[in-house]
Design a protein around this motif. Structure first.
Motif, mmCIF file in Angstrom:
data_model
loop_
_atom_site.group_PDB
_atom_site.id
_atom_site.type_symbol
_atom_site.label_atom_id
_atom_site.label_comp_id
_atom_site.label_asym_id
_atom_site.label_seq_id
_atom_site.Cartn_x
_atom_site.Cartn_y
_atom_site.Cartn_z
ATOM 1 N N ARG A 112 -2.219 12.003 5.751
ATOM 2 C CA ARG A 112 -3.248 11.178 5.100
ATOM 3 C C ARG A 112 -3.014 11.099 3.592
ATOM 4 O O ARG A 112 -3.233 10.069 2.975
ATOM 5 C CB ARG A 112 -4.643 11.749 5.385
ATOM 6 N N ALA A 139 -0.170 8.762 3.021
ATOM 7 C CA ALA A 139 -0.573 7.369 3.255
ATOM 8 C C ALA A 139 -1.503 6.847 2.168
ATOM 9 O O ALA A 139 -1.790 5.654 2.113
ATOM 10 C CB ALA A 139 -1.257 7.262 4.621
ATOM 11 N N GLY A 140 -1.985 7.750 1.329
ATOM 12 C CA GLY A 140 -2.894 7.319 0.258
ATOM 13 C C GLY A 140 -4.340 7.248 0.699
ATOM 14 O O GLY A 140 -5.184 6.714 -0.015
ATOM 15 N N ALA A 141 -4.649 7.811 1.874
ATOM 16 C CA ALA A 141 -6.029 7.792 2.356
ATOM 17 C C ALA A 141 -6.821 8.976 1.830
ATOM 18 O O ALA A 141 -8.043 8.998 1.920
ATOM 19 C CB ALA A 141 -6.056 7.803 3.881
ATOM 20 N N LEU A 142 -6.138 9.977 1.310
ATOM 21 C CA LEU A 142 -6.788 11.212 0.870
ATOM 22 C C LEU A 142 -6.141 11.646 -0.444
ATOM 23 O O LEU A 142 -4.928 11.519 -0.609
ATOM 24 C CB LEU A 142 -6.558 12.281 1.948
ATOM 25 N N ARG A 143 -6.960 12.132 -1.376
ATOM 26 C CA ARG A 143 -6.419 12.590 -2.659
ATOM 27 C C ARG A 143 -6.146 14.092 -2.586
ATOM 28 O O ARG A 143 -6.981 14.835 -2.070
ATOM 29 C CB ARG A 143 -7.421 12.347 -3.784
ATOM 30 N N GLN A 175 1.256 2.117 -1.018
ATOM 31 C CA GLN A 175 0.531 1.520 0.113
ATOM 32 C C GLN A 175 1.140 0.181 0.525
ATOM 33 O O GLN A 175 1.131 -0.170 1.700
ATOM 34 C CB GLN A 175 -0.953 1.355 -0.239
ATOM 35 N N TYR A 197 1.072 2.995 8.511
ATOM 36 C CA TYR A 197 0.444 4.264 8.859
ATOM 37 C C TYR A 197 -0.270 4.161 10.196
ATOM 38 O O TYR A 197 -1.047 3.225 10.429
ATOM 39 C CB TYR A 197 -0.555 4.636 7.755
ATOM 40 N N PRO A 245 -2.870 6.427 12.174
ATOM 41 C CA PRO A 245 -3.666 7.667 12.166
ATOM 42 C C PRO A 245 -3.616 8.377 13.521
ATOM 43 O O PRO A 245 -3.291 7.767 14.544
ATOM 44 C CB PRO A 245 -5.088 7.168 11.884
ATOM 45 N N GLU A 295 -6.059 9.492 15.331
ATOM 46 C CA GLU A 295 -6.988 8.827 16.254
ATOM 47 C C GLU A 295 -7.295 7.474 15.673
ATOM 48 O O GLU A 295 -7.663 7.377 14.512
ATOM 49 C CB GLU A 295 -8.287 9.623 16.361
ATOM 50 N N LEU A 296 -7.135 6.460 16.478
ATOM 51 C CA LEU A 296 -7.427 5.120 15.975
ATOM 52 C C LEU A 296 -8.155 4.341 17.060
ATOM 53 O O LEU A 296 -7.646 4.167 18.161
ATOM 54 C CB LEU A 296 -6.125 4.390 15.599
ATOM 55 N N ALA A 331 -13.329 6.960 13.542
ATOM 56 C CA ALA A 331 -12.258 6.691 14.507
ATOM 57 C C ALA A 331 -10.983 6.134 13.889
ATOM 58 O O ALA A 331 -10.311 5.297 14.464
ATOM 59 C CB ALA A 331 -12.775 5.747 15.592
ATOM 60 N N GLY A 332 -10.645 6.629 12.717
ATOM 61 C CA GLY A 332 -9.355 6.268 12.133
ATOM 62 C C GLY A 332 -9.332 4.939 11.402
ATOM 63 O O GLY A 332 -8.413 4.676 10.628
ATOM 64 N N ALA A 362 -8.135 2.237 4.424
ATOM 65 C CA ALA A 362 -7.961 2.824 3.086
ATOM 66 C C ALA A 362 -6.499 2.873 2.665
ATOM 67 O O ALA A 362 -6.198 2.983 1.478
ATOM 68 C CB ALA A 362 -8.553 4.231 3.063
ATOM 69 N N THR A 363 -5.590 2.809 3.621
ATOM 70 C CA THR A 363 -4.173 2.873 3.271
ATOM 71 C C THR A 363 -3.575 1.484 3.035
ATOM 72 O O THR A 363 -2.392 1.372 2.746
ATOM 73 C CB THR A 363 -3.352 3.574 4.370
ATOM 74 N N GLY A 395 -13.150 9.001 0.752
ATOM 75 C CA GLY A 395 -11.706 8.878 0.920
ATOM 76 C C GLY A 395 -11.000 10.060 0.288
ATOM 77 O O GLY A 395 -9.921 10.392 0.661
#
Lengths: 283, 263
Positions: free
Chosen positions: A46, A49-53, A76, A81, A83, A85-86, B85-86, B92-93, B263
């Motif tokens: 994450r 992928a830039g979803a989390l800092r 990005q 990416y 995840p 779970e999607l 659920a992702g 966000a990406t 995020g």
């Protein structure tokens, strides 16, 4: 696309230290990311992928610093990416969902988008189901549409978190081949529990345990961790407390151990043996 | 600016979030019954209508109160759903920022949800047009809808969007409904606590109704005093609309900040 990680730490609000000072250099190609549940694999994915800092540390992808807003945007644009779970929007069809993600990725030209969507639907075997609502898809089909969206825009960095979960064996093989093909021309980081997939498709492997990097190197080197320590032992023989059973059959155990068991026959190790030996020593 | 020059992410969010909203049954389960109820209450035969525009304003007021409640409750889950659920991680990406996504998602779903009440208002304008023998009520109906229903609905759904990020969805729905009832139905003289009813903070559309469409049976037109309850007029109606726009923007900004922090 080179990935350079230095002193990467992520501490969540609950004081859980998900990553603890990770240093890792991935020059490119395909790398398998292994580790037990809760080891920090998804957190690392994450962040990449830039979803989390991150809480601390430095992540540079293709020369762009992910800890800066500009760097994150640049990465990005070049990243696909998937995840762990999607659940894609069930109200949309597979084709609409891909078109939506393509627009979010900034693919403005209608014909480029359409051609990529059709190509990816075919590559993941959903060409005939593209107009069905995602709510009607099976779990495997949803995973495949997730895989397809990660490939939109022909990303130079592909991050796939447990890509094979929910896929049947045939789909898994097909996706493994697809990932291997993709890994020849770009950087692919694949986080997985399935060691067989890593052995088959990843020349490099990184192993996390409790938020720390405990191994990074060639698959052969991880396998070699159990060299001279992997034995087959008859099933009627008692095992020492030090031995870890890797697999069993009615006639014999396969164990990794630092002490040769009685009547144990030394056998060549597999990646699984090496991984289990490594995790034992990491505890 | 043409549609073609808009950023792809904005076009995508508007297009597909509108489709998602249109295909979500929960929205229609709530909005259609409230719209039908508004139609039943707001409907008059041509013989019963003396002032066509005022009738349209009255019907719009009832439609706004009932349907906005339904819309706010139904849309309280929009952003929290995307966070789960992702999908939140996936979106966000992408290079599309939260300050594009959030308002576009909100605007798309609100636009879809407002279609039934708009139809109700237009239908209610038909007998008024027949009674007047002219199109004035039919012209007034969209204007009344835009000035009386849309601002309040925008503010409430923006609040619902924020609450949906901060609270469990069911609690967010209850809070949204409670807020709407407190700010529209609750009459100040009957309650031991302050309400925005009859003030410039009211989201019910009373000031525009009284100032521009001749509606007299609203709190904005009664004997309330104080800085927040000025006389009815174009100025006070415009201030009322600006206040609601400010609240809407504020709620959306806060929702964006919450989403970014998560995020």
């Amino acid at each position: 696309m080179e990935i350079e990680i230095g002193g990467l730490t992520k501490v969540f609000k609950s004081d859980v230290r998900a990553l603890d000072g990770i240093d890792l250099l991935v020059p490119g190609g395909m790398v398998g990311l292994l580790g037990a549940n809760g080891a920090g694999k998804s957190t690392l994915m994450r962040i990449l992928a830039g979803a989390l800092r991150p809480t601390a540390g430095r992540v540079v992808v293709g020369g762009h610093d992910l800890t800066t807003a500009g760097g994150r945007r640049a990465v990005q644009r070049a990243t696909g990416y998937l995840p762990q779970e999607l659940a894609p929007h069930p109200e949309l069809s597979g084709r609409e969902f891909l078109d939506y993600v393509a627009l979010l990725k900034g693919i403005g030209d209608r014909w480029t988008r359409r051609s990529q969507v059709e190509d990816l639907l075919a590559r993941v075997g959903l060409a005939d189901d593209g107009d069905r609502r995602i709510s009607e898809y099976s779990g495997g089909m949803r995973r495949r549409i997730g895989i397809a969206q990660s490939l939109l825009g022909d990303p130079r960095l592909l991050l796939v978190d447990e890509p094979a979960s929910g896929l049947d064996p045939e789909e898994r093989m097909r996706f493994r081949s697809l990932l291997t093909d993709l890994g020849r021309e770009r950087t692919v980081v694949s986080s997985t529990h399935i060691l067989d997939d890593v052995a088959w498709s990843c020349p490099q492997v990184a192993v996390l345990a409790a938020g720390r990097l405990v191994f990074h190197g060639a698959v052969g080197d991880l396998t070699a961790v159990a060299r001279g320590r992997t034995y087959e032992v008859p099933a009627d023989m008692p095992l020492g407390a030090e031995a870890t059973v890797v697999s069993t059959s009615p006639e014999k155990y396969r164990v990794v151990t630092t002490e040769a068991p009685p009547r144990g026959r030394l056998v060549p190790p597999t990646l699984e043996d090496g991984y289990i030996m490594l995790m034992r020593s990491a505890r | 600016m043409t549609v073609l020059s808009l950023p792809p992410a904005l076009i995508g969010t508007l297009r597909y979030q509108a489709r998602i909203a249109m295909r979500r049954r929960t929205l229609w389960y709530v909005v259609v019954p409230t719209a039908l109820l508004a139609l039943v209450i707001g409907w008059r035969s041509p013989a019963e209508i003396t002032d066509g525009v005022r009738h349209v304003a009255g019907a719009t007021l009832v439609t706004g109160i009932l349907c906005t409640l339904g819309i706010g409750v139904a849309l309280a889950d929009r952003k929290s759903w995307e966070q789960s659920a992702g999908m939140g991680d996936l979106i966000a990406t992408t290079p599309c920022g939260v300050h594009t996504r959030m308002p576009a998602t909100w605007a798309a779903s609100l636009g879809v949800a407002l279609m039934p009440p708009f139809l109700v208002v237009m239908v209610c304008a038909v007998p008024a047009a027949v009674a007047e023998g002219g199109v004035r009520p039919l012209v007034a109906a969209p204007a009344a809808f835009v000035t009386m229903v849309v601002p309040g609905a925008a503010a409430l759904t923006a609040l619902a969007c924020l609450l949906g990020l901060l609270l469990p969805v069911t609690v967010a729905r209850v809070c949204t409904a409670g807020f709407w009832l407190w700010s529209t139905i609750a009459s100040p003289p009957l309650l031991p606590f302050a309400t925005p009813t009859g003030t410039l903070l009211s989201p019910v559309g009373g000031y525009p109704a009284a100032a521009w469409f001749g509606e007299r049976t609203v709190w904005a037109h009664r004997d309330l005093t104080g800085v927040l309850s000025p006389d009815v007029g174009t100025g006070s109606a415009l201030v009322n609309l600006v206040v609601l726009a400010v609240f809407t923007t504020l709620f959306l900004l806060l929702a964006g900040l919450v989403a970014v922090r998560r995020g």
